[in-house]
Motif scaffolding. Structure first.
Motif, PDB file in Angstrom:
ATOM      1  N   ASN A 198       4.827  12.838   7.479  1.00 44.96           N
ATOM      2  CA  ASN A 198       5.377  13.389   6.164  1.00 44.96           C
ATOM      3  C   ASN A 198       4.074  13.810   5.345  1.00 44.96           C
ATOM      4  O   ASN A 198       3.761  12.892   4.518  1.00 44.96           O
ATOM      5  N   PRO A 199       3.518  15.090   5.485  1.00 45.76           N
ATOM      6  CA  PRO A 199       2.305  15.113   4.771  1.00 45.76           C
ATOM      7  C   PRO A 199       2.768  15.490   3.056  1.00 45.76           C
ATOM      8  O   PRO A 199       3.974  15.812   2.833  1.00 45.76           O
ATOM      9  N   TRP A 211       0.929   4.654   9.416  1.00 41.21           N
ATOM     10  CA  TRP A 211       0.134   5.592   9.545  1.00 41.21           C
ATOM     11  C   TRP A 211       0.798   6.868  10.329  1.00 41.21           C
ATOM     12  O   TRP A 211       0.791   8.074   9.970  1.00 41.21           O
ATOM     13  N   GLN A 212       1.543   6.626  11.217  1.00 45.77           N
ATOM     14  CA  GLN A 212       2.634   7.401  11.787  1.00 45.77           C
ATOM     15  C   GLN A 212       3.497   8.178  10.938  1.00 45.77           C
ATOM     16  O   GLN A 212       3.719   9.395  11.047  1.00 45.77           O
ATOM     17  N   GLN A 213       4.210   7.616  10.098  1.00 45.50           N
ATOM     18  CA  GLN A 213       4.888   8.216   8.920  1.00 45.50           C
ATOM     19  C   GLN A 213       4.238   9.239   8.014  1.00 45.50           C
ATOM     20  O   GLN A 213       4.695   9.881   7.660  1.00 45.50           O
ATOM     21  N   MET A 214       2.957   8.622   7.693  1.00 38.85           N
ATOM     22  CA  MET A 214       2.123   9.464   6.949  1.00 38.85           C
ATOM     23  C   MET A 214       1.896  10.785   7.490  1.00 38.85           C
ATOM     24  O   MET A 214       1.842  11.917   7.018  1.00 38.85           O
ATOM     25  N   LEU A 215       1.374  10.636   8.966  1.00 36.85           N
ATOM     26  CA  LEU A 215       1.205  12.225   9.645  1.00 36.85           C
ATOM     27  C   LEU A 215       2.444  12.846   9.795  1.00 36.85           C
ATOM     28  O   LEU A 215       2.371  14.144   9.698  1.00 36.85           O
ATOM     29  N   LEU A 269       0.770  -1.174  -0.040  1.00 38.48           N
ATOM     30  CA  LEU A 269       0.109   0.158   0.023  1.00 38.48           C
ATOM     31  C   LEU A 269       0.919   1.257   0.119  1.00 38.48           C
ATOM     32  O   LEU A 269       2.147   1.346   0.718  1.00 38.48           O
ATOM     33  N   SER A 270       0.368   2.264  -0.626  1.00 35.56           N
ATOM     34  CA  SER A 270       1.085   3.595  -0.724  1.00 35.56           C
ATOM     35  C   SER A 270      -0.058   4.442  -0.185  1.00 35.56           C
ATOM     36  O   SER A 270      -1.164   4.699  -0.800  1.00 35.56           O
ATOM     37  N   ILE A 271       0.129   5.476   0.665  1.00 34.18           N
ATOM     38  CA  ILE A 271      -0.631   6.371   1.321  1.00 34.18           C
ATOM     39  C   ILE A 271      -0.281   7.799   1.650  1.00 34.18           C
ATOM     40  O   ILE A 271       0.955   7.839   1.610  1.00 34.18           O
TER      41      ILE A 271
END
Length: 422
Positions: free
Chosen positions: A409-410, A403-407, A291-293
Motif C-alpha cells: 500500500n504505497p 513492512w509487507q503492508q507498507m510495500l 508506529l506509522s510508516i
C-alpha cells in the motif's frame, strides 16, 4: 245616444277604482321587498362583525421594548411509564411464584397490593406479577438461567491441523500448517499462525500469511526453522494463532507447545490439536510502541511516525523518567542513518508524534529494515535501554507484517503496535 253618458261615467268610475287597487298592490309589494333586503343586509353585517380565525374580536396592542424577553417554558413532562415485563422464559412461567392476574377480575384470595415496580402502569388489560427479589424462587431461576447462558456462550477451542518433518540434508525443521477450525472472529476478522523455536542457542520465529476468519481456514504453508544440531537437543516449539482487528491490534487467541524430543515421534504424521488460551507472561514483553510508516515511490522516501508507547515495565524507571526513541535504518547488517526523537519526562506512557524521513530507493526496500530502541536518560551520560523492536523484511511477527503492508500500500500511512523486548 241617450245611454252614452251614463255608460261613460260608469267606465270612468271602474277605471279609477282599478287604478287605486293597482297602486295599493304595488306599494305593498315594494314594502315587502324592502323588508327582505334589510334582513339580508342585517345578516351580512352580523356575519362581518362575527370573529373568525383570521379576524380576532380582541385587539392587541404591541409595545416596543429594548429589554430582552425571556421565553416562557411551555413544555410539560409526560408521565413516565415503566415497561411492561415480557415473559418468555419457560422457567419463569413454570415457577411457583409466577401468577397471572387481570385488572378486570381481581382475585379474591390475593388482596395484597403488588409493588409498583413490578407492574406496568399503562392502560393494558393484563398485569404480570413476578416473584419478589430475594425470594428463593427468584434465586433458583436466576441460577438456572446463568448456567444455560454460560453453557451457550462457551465456544469450543480452535483446532489446528499440522505436520512435522526434519530435513537431514538442509538441517531444517519443516512445520506445515494445513488448516484450522473453530476460529472465532471476536478478536479480529483476520488471523495467522506464528511458530517459535526456542533452544539454548537462541530463538527463531516464522509465520504464515494472513487469512480472513471463516469456519474452515486453509493455509497449507510450511514454516522453516534452521536446526543444525538436530532435534535431539533440548528445546521447544510453540504454534500460536493470532487475530488482527481493523486497528492493527494483534491478539493471541490460542497456543500449543511440544518438545523437540517429540519431533521423531510426530514426524510425517497429521496432527490435530486443540489450541489452549495463552498464559500471559509479563516477562516476555516490556511494553509496546505505536508506529506509522509509509513509502513514497516518486520521492524514494520512507516516512516513520513515532506516535506513543504504553505499558512500559522496567526497574530502570523508578528514579528518573526521561524517555526517547532512537531509530536506525539498516541495509542488511549495515547501519545507514540514525535519528532520535525528543525526550519526554515524567510519563510512563509517553507521546511523541514525531515524523522522520529516510531516503531509500525502492529496489533496496526488500533488504532494508528499521531498528527502534526506547531509551531512558537517568542522568547526564547515563542512557539506559528499556526495549527494542525491528520492522522490515528481516524481522519477524508484527515487524514483518507491518513492512509487507507498507510495500503493498504505497503512499498510505499504516499504524501498528509493536512489542518491545529487552
Amino acid at each position: 245616444m241617450i245611454f252614452s253618458a251614463p255608460v261613460i261615467a260608469l267606465g270612468a268610475t271602474l277605471g279609477t277604482a282599478s287604478g287605486i287597487l293597482a297602486i295599493c298592490g304595488l306599494s305593498l309589494l315594494c314594502k315587502s321587498c324592502k323588508k327582505g333586503i334589510s334582513e339580508k343586509d342585517e345578516e351580512s353585517d352580523s356575519e362581518k362583525t362575527q370573529p373568525s380565525v383570521f379576524h380576532s374580536a380582541q385587539q392587541f396592542s404591541v409595545k416596543k421594548s429594548t429589554e430582552p424577553i425571556q421565553p416562557r417554558t411551555l413544555l410539560k413532562f409526560p408521565r413516565i411509564y415503566t415497561p411492561k415485563p415480557l415473559v418468555t422464559s419457560p422457567e419463569l412461567i413454570n415457577s411457583i411464584g409466577y401468577t397471572l392476574e387481570t385488572t378486570d377480575e381481581p382475585s379474591a384470595e390475593n388482596t395484597a397490593v403488588p409493588d409498583d415496580s413490578c407492574l406496568a402502569t399503562d392502560d393494558s388489560d393484563e398485569v404480570f406479577i413476578f416473584p419478589r427479589q430475594g425470594s428463593k424462587e427468584t434465586l433458583a431461576i436466576s441460577k438456572e438461567l446463568k448456567k444455560k447462558t454460560a453453557a451457550s456462550n462457551t465456544a469450543p477451542n480452535p483446532k489446528l491441523h499440522f505436520s512435522l518433518r526434519y530435513n537431514t540434508q538442509t538441517l531444517e525443521l519443516h512445520v506445515t500448517v494445513i488448516e484450522a477450525e473453530n476460529v472465532s472472529a471476536t478478536q479480529g476478522r483476520d488471523c495467522y499462525i506464528t511458530g517459535h523455536l526456542t533452544t539454548k542457542s537462541g530463538r527463531s520465529e516464522a509465520l504464515t500469511s494472513m487469512r480472513r476468519v471463516t469456519p474452515h481456514l486453509l493455509w497449507e504453508e510450511t514454516l522453516v526453522f534452521p536446526l543444525p544440531e538436530g532435534y535431539g537437543i533440548e528445546g521447544e516449539i510453540a504454534l500460536s494463532l493470532f487475530n488482527c482487528d481493523k486497528f492493527s491490534r494483534h491478539t493471541n487467541t490460542g497456543v500449543m507447545r511440544f518438545k523437540l524430543a517429540d519431533v521423531g515421534m510426530l514426524s510425517d504424521a497429521d496432527c490435530w490439536v486443540d489450541l489452549q488460551p495463552p498464559k500471559q507472561d509479563p516477562a516476555i514483553s516490556v511494553g509496546e510502541i505505536l508506529l506509522s510508516i509509509s513509502y513514497l515511490p516518486a520521492a524514494n522516501r520512507l516516512g516513520v511516525v513515532v506516535m506513543k508507547a504504553r505499558s512500559l515495565q522496567s526497574d530502570k524507571l523508578k528514579d528518573v523518567i526521561d524517555l526517547s526513541v532512537k531509530l536506525a535504518l539498516k541495509h542488511q547488517s549495515t547501519k545507514l542513518k540514525k535519528k532520535q526523537t525528543r525526550r519526554v519526562k515524567h510519563k510512563m506512557n509517553p507521546v511523541w508524534n514525531e515524523m522522520m524521513m529516510f531516503e531509500v530507493p525502492h529496489e533496496l526496500l526488500s533488504q532494508s529494515s528499521l531498528d527502534l530502541e526506547v531509551l531512558n536518560q537517568a542522568c547526564v551520560g547515563d542512557v539506559q535501554s528499556l526495549g527494542r523492536c525491528a520492522v522490515g523484511m528481516q524481522a519477524t511477527g508484527t515487524g514483518l507484517q507491518h513492512w509487507q503492508q507498507m510495500l503493498n500500500n504505497p503512499r498510505k500511512q499504516l499504524a501498528m503496535w509493536h512489542s518491545l523486548y529487552e
